[in-house]
Design a protein around this motif. Structure first.
Motif, PDB file in Angstrom:
ATOM      1  N   PRO A  61       5.423 -41.223 -39.437  1.00  0.00           N
ATOM      2  CA  PRO A  61       6.144 -40.735 -40.620  1.00  0.00           C
ATOM      3  C   PRO A  61       6.175 -41.377 -42.034  1.00  0.00           C
ATOM      4  O   PRO A  61       6.631 -42.470 -42.042  1.00  0.00           O
ATOM      5  N   SER A  62       6.165 -40.665 -43.224  1.00  0.00           N
ATOM      6  CA  SER A  62       6.240 -41.425 -44.362  1.00  0.00           C
ATOM      7  C   SER A  62       7.643 -41.185 -44.888  1.00  0.00           C
ATOM      8  O   SER A  62       8.464 -40.427 -44.566  1.00  0.00           O
ATOM      9  N   ARG A  63       8.002 -42.129 -45.920  1.00  0.00           N
ATOM     10  CA  ARG A  63       9.313 -41.853 -46.443  1.00  0.00           C
ATOM     11  C   ARG A  63       9.295 -40.557 -47.310  1.00  0.00           C
ATOM     12  O   ARG A  63      10.180 -40.458 -47.681  1.00  0.00           O
ATOM     13  N   LEU A  64       7.918 -40.194 -47.737  1.00  0.00           N
ATOM     14  CA  LEU A  64       8.032 -39.096 -48.654  1.00  0.00           C
ATOM     15  C   LEU A  64       8.009 -37.937 -47.876  1.00  0.00           C
ATOM     16  O   LEU A  64       7.434 -37.662 -46.640  1.00  0.00           O
ATOM     17  N   ASP A  65       9.115 -36.957 -48.322  1.00  0.00           N
ATOM     18  CA  ASP A  65       9.354 -35.791 -47.379  1.00  0.00           C
ATOM     19  C   ASP A  65       8.199 -35.212 -46.738  1.00  0.00           C
ATOM     20  O   ASP A  65       7.350 -34.448 -47.705  1.00  0.00           O
ATOM     21  N   GLY A  66       8.358 -35.000 -45.489  1.00  0.00           N
ATOM     22  CA  GLY A  66       7.178 -34.064 -44.932  1.00  0.00           C
ATOM     23  C   GLY A  66       5.879 -34.704 -44.772  1.00  0.00           C
ATOM     24  O   GLY A  66       4.865 -34.178 -44.302  1.00  0.00           O
ATOM     25  N   ALA A  67       5.633 -35.875 -45.375  1.00  0.00           N
ATOM     26  CA  ALA A  67       4.211 -36.465 -45.361  1.00  0.00           C
ATOM     27  C   ALA A  67       4.019 -37.428 -44.254  1.00  0.00           C
ATOM     28  O   ALA A  67       4.966 -37.898 -43.416  1.00  0.00           O
ATOM     29  N   VAL A  68       2.586 -37.879 -43.710  1.00  0.00           N
ATOM     30  CA  VAL A  68       2.394 -38.912 -42.960  1.00  0.00           C
ATOM     31  C   VAL A  68       1.561 -39.842 -43.459  1.00  0.00           C
ATOM     32  O   VAL A  68       0.824 -39.665 -44.285  1.00  0.00           O
TER      33      VAL A  68
END
Length: 243
Positions: A6-13
């Protein structure tokens, strides 16, 4: 080998793929778009409507940020339909000087994937937020809801929803619903759920319906997909490499 987290960017990977021998894995439609770093190049993978087979798998190291459906256009500054079924240089969207600067920054990083994510996070702060109505549409369709039900829930007419979906997803809501349904079915197949049960639980009428969707959207059979998914170098169907 393929890895994601999971990325720290919401909803991203965030994901990486390092060179490895083995079968070539087609990239299947998933409703997402990716920012890619590969051998000193920065690229964007647009939303797919059919399987894409990279011709450099096993020879190039990749890092990527995969954006949730509908969120990349605001980040990239371009409607999704302009990138549908395409892989393009980031320089074509942000300009050559900026793309070269960012590529050099990532090339010099100890961890290119982390640096690519940092680029995405910084850019996201300056971007217009994604359309919250379209985020709700994705949530409802991904839960098995109908297009009509999603449109009614967000207060959009059919034409309005279709137009806004083209900008956000690259295609209409019916195509998005099919893509998300296929991904739900494939997730179940990867968990060794029998095909007929996976089809019904994902929202298909029956196994034959799922088989047709595989043929139309993925270009392979369920058996071929399962064999790839079980291979040692298998990667999730959303990882978006480029030729």
């Amino acid at each position: 080998m393929y890895e994601e987290w999971p990325s720290r960017l919401d909803g991203a990977v965030v994901w990486t793929r390092t060179p490895s021998a083995g079968a070539v894995h087609p990239v299947l439609p998933d409703g997402c778009m990716d920012l890619l770093w590969a051998a000193g190049r920065l690229l964007v993978a647009g939303p797919d409507t059919h399987a894409f087979t990279p011709d450099d798998e096993g020879s190039v190291r990749y890092a990527g940020v995969r954006f949730a459906p509908g969120t990349a256009p605001a980040f990239l500054g371009v409607p999704a339909h302009e990138l549908r079924d395409r892989r393009v240089e980031l320089a074509d969207l942000w300009g050559g000087a900026e793309a070269r600067r960012l590529a050099e920054r990532i090339d010099d990083a100890v961890d290119p994937a982390a640096e690519l994510e940092a680029v995405a996070l910084a850019r996201a702060v300056e971007s217009v937020p994604p359309d919250p109505l379209l985020s709700e549409v994705v949530r409802r369709l991904d839960s098995g809801g109908t297009v009509a039900g999603a449109a009614a829930a967000v207060g959009l007419g059919a034409r309005q929803l279709h137009r806004r979906s083209l900008d956000a997803f690259g295609y209409g809501p019916k195509t998005l619903a099919r893509v998300l349904r296929l991904q739900r079915a494939l997730a179940l197949v990867r968990e060794d759920v029998p095909y007929a049960e996976a089809a019904l639980r994902a929202g298909c009428a029956d196994q034959a319906h799922l088989a047709r969707e595989m043929r139309d959207l993925a270009g392979i059979t369920l058996g071929a997909y399962e064999a790839l998914a079980n291979s040692e170098t298998a990667q999730p169907s959303g990882s978006r490499t480029t030729a």
